[in-house]
Design an enzyme around this catalytic site. Sequence first.
Site, PDB file in Angstrom:
ATOM      1  N   LYS A  67       0.878  -1.179   0.000  1.00 32.93           N
ATOM      2  CA  LYS A  67       0.000   0.000   0.000  1.00 32.93           C
ATOM      3  C   LYS A  67       0.912   1.224   0.000  1.00 32.93           C
ATOM      4  O   LYS A  67       1.550   1.549   0.989  1.00 32.93           O
ATOM      5  CB  LYS A  67      -0.839  -0.044   1.279  1.00 32.93           C
ATOM      6  N   GLU A  97       9.791   1.225  10.419  1.00 35.89           N
ATOM      7  CA  GLU A  97      10.813   2.215  10.058  1.00 35.89           C
ATOM      8  C   GLU A  97      10.150   3.581  10.203  1.00 35.89           C
ATOM      9  O   GLU A  97       9.358   3.973   9.349  1.00 35.89           O
ATOM     10  CB  GLU A  97      11.257   2.005   8.600  1.00 35.89           C
ATOM     11  N   CYS A 100      13.896  10.927   6.220  1.00 35.79           N
ATOM     12  CA  CYS A 100      13.910  10.465   7.616  1.00 35.79           C
ATOM     13  C   CYS A 100      15.303  10.627   8.217  1.00 35.79           C
ATOM     14  O   CYS A 100      15.441  10.833   9.419  1.00 35.79           O
ATOM     15  CB  CYS A 100      13.451   9.016   7.695  1.00 35.79           C
ATOM     16  N   GLU A 114       9.950  15.980  14.763  1.00 33.75           N
ATOM     17  CA  GLU A 114      10.533  15.778  13.440  1.00 33.75           C
ATOM     18  C   GLU A 114      10.152  16.964  12.552  1.00 33.75           C
ATOM     19  O   GLU A 114       9.009  17.431  12.577  1.00 33.75           O
ATOM     20  CB  GLU A 114       9.992  14.476  12.825  1.00 33.75           C
TER      21      GLU A 114
HETATM   22  P1  NAD Z   1       2.352   8.498   7.478  1.00 36.13           P
HETATM   23  O1  NAD Z   1       2.544   7.753   8.728  1.00 36.13           O
HETATM   24  O2  NAD Z   1       1.367   9.604   7.452  1.00 36.13           O
HETATM   25  O3  NAD Z   1       1.897   7.494   6.304  1.00 36.13           O
HETATM   26  C1  NAD Z   1       2.667   6.373   5.949  1.00 36.13           C
HETATM   27  C2  NAD Z   1       1.766   5.345   5.291  1.00 36.13           C
HETATM   28  O4  NAD Z   1       0.850   4.848   6.249  1.00 36.13           O
HETATM   29  C3  NAD Z   1       0.920   5.886   4.153  1.00 36.13           C
HETATM   30  O5  NAD Z   1       0.899   4.945   3.117  1.00 36.13           O
HETATM   31  C4  NAD Z   1      -0.460   6.036   4.779  1.00 36.13           C
HETATM   32  O6  NAD Z   1      -1.517   5.964   3.867  1.00 36.13           O
HETATM   33  C5  NAD Z   1      -0.464   4.855   5.706  1.00 36.13           C
HETATM   34  N1  NAD Z   1      -1.441   4.937   6.805  1.00 36.13           N
HETATM   35  C6  NAD Z   1      -2.029   6.034   7.340  1.00 36.13           C
HETATM   36  N2  NAD Z   1      -2.851   5.689   8.362  1.00 36.13           N
HETATM   37  C7  NAD Z   1      -2.747   4.335   8.491  1.00 36.13           C
HETATM   38  C8  NAD Z   1      -3.317   3.385   9.378  1.00 36.13           C
HETATM   39  N3  NAD Z   1      -4.163   3.735  10.347  1.00 36.13           N
HETATM   40  N4  NAD Z   1      -2.972   2.095   9.233  1.00 36.13           N
HETATM   41  C9  NAD Z   1      -2.091   1.706   8.286  1.00 36.13           C
HETATM   42  N5  NAD Z   1      -1.518   2.562   7.402  1.00 36.13           N
HETATM   43  C10 NAD Z   1      -1.848   3.862   7.504  1.00 36.13           C
HETATM   44  O7  NAD Z   1       3.787   8.987   7.014  1.00 36.13           O
HETATM   45  P2  NAD Z   1       4.155   9.908   5.765  1.00 36.13           P
HETATM   46  O8  NAD Z   1       3.778  11.312   6.052  1.00 36.13           O
HETATM   47  O9  NAD Z   1       3.647   9.283   4.512  1.00 36.13           O
HETATM   48  O10 NAD Z   1       5.735   9.760   5.728  1.00 36.13           O
HETATM   49  C11 NAD Z   1       6.602  10.550   6.447  1.00 36.13           C
HETATM   50  C12 NAD Z   1       7.125   9.805   7.654  1.00 36.13           C
HETATM   51  O11 NAD Z   1       7.790   8.607   7.253  1.00 36.13           O
HETATM   52  C13 NAD Z   1       8.174  10.600   8.419  1.00 36.13           C
HETATM   53  O12 NAD Z   1       7.942  10.501   9.785  1.00 36.13           O
HETATM   54  C14 NAD Z   1       9.484   9.909   8.036  1.00 36.13           C
HETATM   55  O13 NAD Z   1      10.515  10.082   8.982  1.00 36.13           O
HETATM   56  C15 NAD Z   1       9.039   8.502   7.931  1.00 36.13           C
HETATM   57  N6  NAD Z   1       9.991   7.726   7.139  1.00 36.13           N
HETATM   58  C16 NAD Z   1      10.805   6.850   7.780  1.00 36.13           C
HETATM   59  C17 NAD Z   1      11.740   6.131   7.055  1.00 36.13           C
HETATM   60  C18 NAD Z   1      12.645   5.151   7.743  1.00 36.13           C
HETATM   61  O14 NAD Z   1      13.214   4.344   7.038  1.00 36.13           O
HETATM   62  N7  NAD Z   1      12.810   5.183   9.051  1.00 36.13           N
HETATM   63  C19 NAD Z   1      11.845   6.305   5.678  1.00 36.13           C
HETATM   64  C20 NAD Z   1      11.008   7.206   5.060  1.00 36.13           C
HETATM   65  C21 NAD Z   1      10.074   7.910   5.800  1.00 36.13           C
END
Ligand code: NAD
Length: 524
Positions: free
Chosen positions: A169, A242, A276, A374
Site C-alpha cells: 500500500k 521504520e 527520515c 521531526e
Molecule cells: P504516514 O505515517 O502519514 O503514512 C505512511 C503510510 O501509512 C501511508 O501509506 C499512509 O496511507 C499509511 N497509513 C495512514 N494511516 C494508516 C493506518 N491507520 N494504518 C495503516 N496505514 C496507515 O507517514 P508519511 O507522512 O507518509 O511519511 C513521512 C514519515 O515517514 C516521516 O515521519 C518519516 O521520517 C518517515 N519515514 C521513515 C523512514 C525510515 O526508514 N525510518 C523512511 C522514510 C520515511
Amino acid sequence: MATDIQVKIRRVIARNPATGETLREFECASAAEVTAAVERARAAQPAWAELGVWARVDILRRFQRLLHQNKDEVACIITRENGKPQVEALLTEVLVVLDAARFLIENAHAILKPEPVPHGNLVMKTKSARLLREPYGVIGIISPWNYPFSTPATEGLAALVAGNAVVMKPSEFTPLAALEVGRLLHEAGVPHDIFQVVVGDGLTGAALTEASIDKIVFTGSVRTGKRVAETAATKLLPVLLELGGKDPMLVLDDVELEAVTSAALWGAFMNAGQTCLSVERCYVHRSLYEKFLAAVVEKTGKLRLGNGMDPETDVGPMIHEQQLRVVEAQVADAIARGARLLYGGRRLPELGPTFYAPTVLADVTHGMLIMREETFGPVLPVMPFATDDEALRLANDSEFGLAASVWTSHRRRGEALARRIQAGTVMVNDVISCYGISEAPHGGVKLSGLGRAHGRLGLEEMVRVKYVDSDLLPRIRKVWWYGYGEKFARQMDGFLDLLFSRNWTRRISGGLRSLRAYFRSGRL
Ligand code: NAD
C-alpha cells in the site's frame, strides 16, 4: 433485494507538487478488495516459494536490467509526483534500488541457505542440526511518500527473493512510483498475484494491517507506526517499523569547515528536507560557531529552487500544504522563543503552491519544537556546544534514534563518540549516505522504530527461522528417557562435574563416576 446502504467511495489524487497539476486520480481500494488481494497472494505464494532462490534471483537480475534501461523514465515519474530534483531521484531512489538488487543477487542464496548448527553440548553430539530460513507467506508493505520508489522497492525485493508474496500500500500522495515498481517487477517475471499494489489512503493501509497477512513492514510516521503496532499486537503479527528521525549532526572543534558546511546544507535540504535521515539538529563547537553559520548562510543563498524537472534545480517543493504548515509553525515557535533567523523562513508562492525557502536558524534550544519534533522541511537549526560530552548529551536528548553524524579530523575520536550515541546508525564524516549502502542495516532505536531493513539483517526480517535436527543414532535409547533413580542421579551428578567443574580432578572423577553409574544402570 435492493439495498439503500451507500458505500462511500474514497479517492486519492497523485499531484505534481511543483505545479499543483493532477497527474491521476484513483478510487481507494476497499477493505474487501484488500482482503481479496491478500487471498490471491496467499494462493499464489507456495509456487513462488517452490521456485527456489536461484530462480527468484534470476528474476531480480531481469528487474535490475529493466530498471537500468528505464532509469530516466522512472526518475521522471518520481520527480513529477514527489517534487525532488530528477538527479536526486536517480541518486537516492533508482541507484539505491539497483544496488539493493545487486546485493540480493550476490548474497541472497548464501544468507537464505540452510545453516549448520554445531552443538557444543557433549550429550547432543549425536545430532546434526540446521537453521532453515522460510518465507513468512504474505507480507504487507505500507510506504510513505518521501522515497516513493526506493522504500517499497528495496523492502519488496527482499521479501520476494525470500519467497514471500507482497501486497503493498503506497502513500496516497505517491501511488504512481509504487505502481512503477510493480510494472517493472511483473515485466521481469514476478507473477501478478505475487506482487500487488493496493492504492488508497490510511483506511486502505489499516485494512491491510487487519487482513490475514503474516508480517507487516511499515515505513512512515511514529503516530501511524504506533497504530499499526497496536493492530499487530492484537494478532501477534510480526512487525518491522521504520519510523521518523531527528538526526543530530555533531561538528567537533577540529574540522575543516568547507566540507562540513556543504554536508550540513545537503543533509538538511536534500529532498526539500523531507528525509527520515536528514540533518535535523546541528550542534557546532563554540569556537567554530559563527564561522560555520556564515559559511552555511552564504552557501544556502546560492541554492537554486524550482521545478525538479529542470536540471539546474537544487531544491524542489515540499509535498503538500499540510506538511508546509507544520514546518511554518515550528519555525515561528523557534523565532518566538529567541532563535535567530539567518536565512529563509518564508514561503515562495512565486515558484509554486508548496515551495518553502531553505531556512537557517541559529541559537536554537531544546525548549523549541524545532529541536524536539521531526521537521519534514528544509530547515537547518544550529546550536553551539562547549565540550564533546555536552554535544553527546544534546544528541541523546531526543525521543528519536534513527541516525546521527559526527564530524572530526580524528577518526578515533569520532568513533568513540559514535559508540555513545543512541541511534541505529552513526556516520563519522558523512550524512544520509548509509541509506545508499545496501550492506548497511537501516533502522532506528527509541521512537524511530523496530527491526532493520536493507542488507543481511533486512533480508532476515523477511523469513522465519526454523531449527531442525536429526539424531544420528536413532536406535539408541537416551539415558534420560525415564528409569530415574539413585544411579541415574549419580550419573547426572558426575556428568555435570565432568562438564562444568572448574577443578580438573573433580572433572575427571565426575566423568568416572558418571561412566560407572551408566554401566551399572544397565541402560545400554
Ligand atoms: P504516514 O505515517 O502519514 O503514512 C505512511 C503510510 O501509512 C501511508 O501509506 C499512509 O496511507 C499509511 N497509513 C495512514 N494511516 C494508516 C493506518 N491507520 N494504518 C495503516 N496505514 C496507515 O507517514 P508519511 O507522512 O507518509 O511519511 C513521512 C514519515 O515517514 C516521516 O515521519 C518519516 O521520517 C518517515 N519515514 C521513515 C523512514 C525510515 O526508514 N525510518 C523512511 C522514510 C520515511
